[in-house]
Design a protein around this motif. Structure first.
Motif, PDB file in Angstrom:
ATOM      1  N   TYR A 189      10.559  -5.184  11.794  1.00 13.39           N
ATOM      2  CA  TYR A 189      11.795  -5.533  13.000  1.00 13.39           C
ATOM      3  C   TYR A 189      12.111  -4.445  13.862  1.00 13.39           C
ATOM      4  N   TRP A 190      12.024  -3.124  13.270  1.00 10.62           N
ATOM      5  CA  TRP A 190      12.322  -2.089  14.198  1.00 10.62           C
ATOM      6  C   TRP A 190      11.464  -1.790  15.205  1.00 10.62           C
ATOM      7  N   GLU A 191      10.150  -2.141  14.810  1.00 11.43           N
ATOM      8  CA  GLU A 191       8.898  -2.028  15.827  1.00 11.43           C
ATOM      9  C   GLU A 191       9.103  -2.952  16.899  1.00 11.43           C
ATOM     10  N   LYS A 192       9.876  -4.250  16.669  1.00 13.63           N
ATOM     11  CA  LYS A 192      10.388  -5.163  17.846  1.00 13.63           C
ATOM     12  C   LYS A 192      11.404  -4.521  18.741  1.00 13.63           C
ATOM     13  N   GLY A 208       6.736   8.267  13.710  1.00 16.52           N
ATOM     14  CA  GLY A 208       6.920   7.158  13.894  1.00 16.52           C
ATOM     15  C   GLY A 208       5.645   6.423  13.933  1.00 16.52           C
ATOM     16  N   ASN A 209       4.786   6.673  13.011  1.00  9.46           N
ATOM     17  CA  ASN A 209       3.584   6.147  12.577  1.00  9.46           C
ATOM     18  C   ASN A 209       3.629   4.687  11.877  1.00  9.46           C
ATOM     19  N   ALA A 210       4.034   3.704  12.389  1.00 10.16           N
ATOM     20  CA  ALA A 210       4.241   2.566  11.394  1.00 10.16           C
ATOM     21  C   ALA A 210       2.905   1.982  10.737  1.00 10.16           C
ATOM     22  N   GLN A 211       1.766   2.027  11.286  1.00 10.03           N
ATOM     23  CA  GLN A 211       0.664   1.376  10.529  1.00 10.03           C
ATOM     24  C   GLN A 211       0.321   2.442   9.547  1.00 10.03           C
ATOM     25  N   LYS A 212       0.245   3.620   9.672  1.00 15.90           N
ATOM     26  CA  LYS A 212       0.021   4.442   8.204  1.00 15.90           C
ATOM     27  C   LYS A 212       1.052   4.309   7.291  1.00 15.90           C
ATOM     28  N   PHE A 213       2.345   4.208   7.944  1.00 15.55           N
ATOM     29  CA  PHE A 213       3.330   4.280   6.828  1.00 15.55           C
ATOM     30  C   PHE A 213       3.210   3.077   5.922  1.00 15.55           C
ATOM     31  N   LYS A 214       3.002   1.756   6.454  1.00 17.86           N
ATOM     32  CA  LYS A 214       2.773   0.631   5.761  1.00 17.86           C
ATOM     33  C   LYS A 214       1.566   0.621   4.978  1.00 17.86           C
ATOM     34  N   ARG A 215       0.587   1.357   5.412  1.00 17.13           N
ATOM     35  CA  ARG A 215      -0.771   1.600   4.483  1.00 17.13           C
ATOM     36  C   ARG A 215      -0.578   2.311   3.345  1.00 17.13           C
ATOM     37  N   LEU A 216       0.203   3.400   3.524  1.00 18.23           N
ATOM     38  CA  LEU A 216       0.337   4.102   2.205  1.00 18.23           C
ATOM     39  C   LEU A 216       1.157   3.366   1.311  1.00 18.23           C
ATOM     40  N   PHE A 274       8.407   2.803  -5.514  1.00 13.67           N
ATOM     41  CA  PHE A 274       9.493   3.513  -6.388  1.00 13.67           C
ATOM     42  C   PHE A 274       9.192   4.812  -7.184  1.00 13.67           C
ATOM     43  N   SER A 275      10.111   5.693  -6.666  1.00 15.49           N
ATOM     44  CA  SER A 275       9.992   6.946  -7.394  1.00 15.49           C
ATOM     45  C   SER A 275      11.241   7.518  -7.729  1.00 15.49           C
ATOM     46  N   TYR A 276      11.485   8.483  -8.720  1.00 19.10           N
ATOM     47  CA  TYR A 276      12.915   8.976  -9.046  1.00 19.10           C
ATOM     48  C   TYR A 276      13.572   9.553  -8.025  1.00 19.10           C
ATOM     49  N   GLU A 277      12.300  10.390  -7.070  1.00 18.15           N
ATOM     50  CA  GLU A 277      13.127  11.254  -5.804  1.00 18.15           C
ATOM     51  C   GLU A 277      14.086  10.059  -5.065  1.00 18.15           C
ATOM     52  N   ARG A 278      13.516   9.067  -4.391  1.00 10.54           N
ATOM     53  CA  ARG A 278      13.988   8.226  -3.229  1.00 10.54           C
ATOM     54  C   ARG A 278      14.334   7.014  -3.727  1.00 10.54           C
ATOM     55  N   MET A 279      13.778   6.632  -4.924  1.00  9.48           N
ATOM     56  CA  MET A 279      14.021   5.059  -5.404  1.00  9.48           C
ATOM     57  C   MET A 279      13.583   4.255  -4.410  1.00  9.48           C
ATOM     58  N   HIS A 280      14.231   3.211  -3.760  1.00  5.84           N
ATOM     59  CA  HIS A 280      13.712   2.277  -2.861  1.00  5.84           C
ATOM     60  C   HIS A 280      13.264   2.854  -1.619  1.00  5.84           C
ATOM     61  N   ALA A 281      13.644   4.006  -0.986  1.00  6.50           N
ATOM     62  CA  ALA A 281      13.705   4.166   0.208  1.00  6.50           C
ATOM     63  C   ALA A 281      12.380   3.785   0.965  1.00  6.50           C
ATOM     64  N   PRO A 282      11.147   4.137   0.349  1.00  7.15           N
ATOM     65  CA  PRO A 282       9.852   3.720   1.238  1.00  7.15           C
ATOM     66  C   PRO A 282       9.600   2.339   1.413  1.00  7.15           C
ATOM     67  N   GLY A 283      10.056   1.460   0.423  1.00  5.15           N
ATOM     68  CA  GLY A 283       9.745   0.047   0.250  1.00  5.15           C
ATOM     69  C   GLY A 283      10.816  -0.600   0.964  1.00  5.15           C
ATOM     70  N   TRP A 284      11.977  -0.073   1.154  1.00  6.07           N
ATOM     71  CA  TRP A 284      13.020  -0.473   1.854  1.00  6.07           C
ATOM     72  C   TRP A 284      12.668  -0.449   3.412  1.00  6.07           C
ATOM     73  N   THR A 285      12.152   0.768   3.874  1.00  6.82           N
ATOM     74  CA  THR A 285      11.673   1.034   5.119  1.00  6.82           C
ATOM     75  C   THR A 285      10.470   0.260   5.502  1.00  6.82           C
ATOM     76  N   TRP A 286       9.541   0.097   4.553  1.00  9.03           N
ATOM     77  CA  TRP A 286       8.426  -0.744   4.998  1.00  9.03           C
ATOM     78  C   TRP A 286       8.820  -2.264   5.195  1.00  9.03           C
TER      79      TRP A 286
END
Lengths: 276, 264
Positions: free
Chosen positions: A56-59, B131-139, A39-51
């Protein structure tokens, strides 16, 4: 929980074969707890939401590196909604992603939904459930009864697991969910506001403790200001008035930290001059 | 009593677990009612923990992060309320007031992270574009680890290392000041309720606020459950009424549109 989800599925003839197992959709509900990770003020939930949704997207984009880059980049855009309701939104968008719906449509829908969902979620989870559950379990705990914290934990454990059926709900309803959300969001937050405000009114009376010990007069005509005057006008009138003083200060854009300072200064002053 | 090194480390562990939960908001074990109880368990006084948990939970009832402001941190407030009450033999109500500076300091640490974690965003963007999923998760683990460790270190310093100066401070406090803190602990819920009202109160909802207030003032019951039930009754009535009204509006719209618009 599983039966609830399959019931939702029954309402709709299965139009396609899902590439995700039941278990994977359940895990999406659990993984939705990660949204606030970065969480950060800049993007809020975006990175965690993506994580949370990345596996699922990888699949989906197993053989399409371009698609994966696109979906990751799209989802790194600002998002901020109510965490307990994210499973619905994730499930819903995952169906669309799986069906390879036009990316701009998915993005537009995401941006259209997260705001209203934040409103419903806050009204239900923070402003209704929290004061009620917190208030009830705290009043049990206050007397040293360990059932208070146990009750609190049980309710929130239930809400934690409810993310699983919510993920299934979003995934199975698909685009139908949009109508359901938009139709009901106003009505539900209206009803939740009524419940929440009634409870807050009750909490003000029960839990804000202000009572004057000051006595005025001399000799035989001493009267207690609290018992013989204020309580005769209306019991708890001081807490009610003080809450509205603070409310008025907040409306004047005073920082909440100052309200805490005001409270302490007032309490210590009252103690010093012996009025309370 | 004094806090032993083992107890201090256990408190640090508790702060790390509940602090992580505070960051993610998954299990809600970061609320004072849970944190206080567990701290009491560590210090060998469960009853004190539970009582302090009830009082602190009420004090924080309306102090939620939902209104856009980060309230004083509940984990540190929960831990320090029990620690101060146990080590100085003060009442939990007084201890709440004394624990607030710790809770506010933790709040400012978190606010600092909310701003500074923006620095990670360009890295996230880069991994997403590749599209580097592994590094994204790790970060994503980096902020989580920073936050978790901060909670542990700060709680250990506050509970264990600062107990002697805290003890000296509490002992040197005059009676009126201790009593003042106790009063403040009782009035503090007002701040939270005012913050809730700022977000929720619209003129049309004022009657319900008044209704709840009057009911709770008139009946003597140990908790707000009856008030919640009456609120639920009104919420249900309004829910069905609003649904009916919107259905009627739909029908009127259909009639207005005439027959040629059928079957949309």
């Amino acid at each position: 929980m599983a039966s609830e989800a399959s019931e939702v599925g029954k309402n709709k003839p299965s139009k396609r074969k899902s590439i995700f197992t039941n278990h994977e959709i359940s895990m999406l509900g659990i993984r939705s707890n990660l949204v606030q990770a970065s969480f950060s003020y800049e993007r809020m939930h975006a990175p965690g939401w993506t994580w949370a949704q990345l596996p699922y997207w990888e699949k989906i984009y197993k053989d399409d590196p371009k698609g994966l880059k696109r979906v990751m980049t799209d989802n790194m855009e600002f998002i901020n909604s109510s965490p307990p309701l994210y499973p619905i939104l994730m499930g819903l968008l995952l169906t669309m992603e799986e069906d390879h719906v036009e990316p701009t449509t998915i993005k537009g829908l995401k941006n259209a939904l997260f705001g209203p969902m934040a409103g419903i979620g806050d009204a239900i989870f923070w402003f209704t459930i929290m004061p009620i559950v917190g208030g009830i379990s705290a009043s049990i705990a206050k007397n040293g009864n360990a059932l208070g914290p146990v009750l609190f934990f049980a309710v929130y454990l239930f809400l934690f697991w409810s993310r699983i059926p919510l993920a299934h709900l979003g995934y199975n309803l698909g685009t139908k969910a949009i109508d359901v959300i938009q139709e009901n969001s106003k009505v539900i937050s209206h009803a939740a506001s009524i419940l929440g405000l009634t409870v807050i009114g009750g909490l003000i009376a029960s839990y804000v403790k202000m009572s004057l010990t000051l006595k005025i007069g001399a000799g035989n005509s001493v009267i207690s200001l609290q018992k013989q005057l204020l309580d005769k006008i209306f019991p708890n009138i001081l807490p009610f008035a003080f809450v509205f003083l603070l409310y008025w200060l907040l409306k004047k854009k005073v920082n909440p930290i100052w309200l805490i300072v005001v409270t302490f200064v007032l309490a210590i002053l009252m103690s010093f001059i012996g009025w309370m | 009593m004094t806090i032993t090194l083992v107890q201090g480390l256990l408190i640090a562990l508790l702060a790390m677990i509940t602090g992580l939960d505070c960051w993610l908001q998954a299990f809600f074990i970061f609320r004072p009612i849970i944190v206080c109880t567990l701290t009491g368990l560590i210090l060998g006084d469960l009853r004190l923990g539970v009582i302090a948990g009830g009082l602190t939970e009420l004090a924080f009832a309306g102090l939620t992060p939902a209104g856009g402001t980060q309230p004083p941190n509940t984990v540190l407030c929960g831990i320090m309320t029990v620690v101060i009450a146990a080590t100085n033999n003060t009442s939990p109500a007084t201890a709440i007031g004394l624990s607030l500076p710790f809770a506010m300091l933790m709040q400012y640490i978190l606010l600092f992270y909310y701003s500074s974690f923006s620095l990670f965003m360009s890295k996230f963007d880069k991994y997403a574009a590749e599209g580097n999923a592994q590094k994204f998760k790790r970060l994503n683990f980096v902020p989580l680890i920073i936050v978790t460790l901060s909670f542990g270190i700060f709680a250990f310093l506050s509970a264990y290392a600062a107990q002697a100066p805290m003890h000296a401070l509490v002992n040197s406090m005059p009676q009126w000041l201790t009593h003042g803190f106790e009063l403040a602990g009782g009035i503090l819920p007002a701040v939270g309720f005012a913050m809730l009202l700022k977000v929720m109160l619209k003129p049309r909802y004022f009657p319900y606020l008044l209704l709840g207030f009057v009911i709770a003032s008139m009946i003597s019951f140990s908790n707000v459950l009856p008030v919640a039930l009456i609120g639920g009754v009104f919420a249900a009535i309004e829910y069905f009424r609003t649904r009916e009204v919107s259905d009627l509006k739909e029908q009127i719209k259909d009639i207005d549109n005439g027959d040629d618009q059928d079957g949309i």
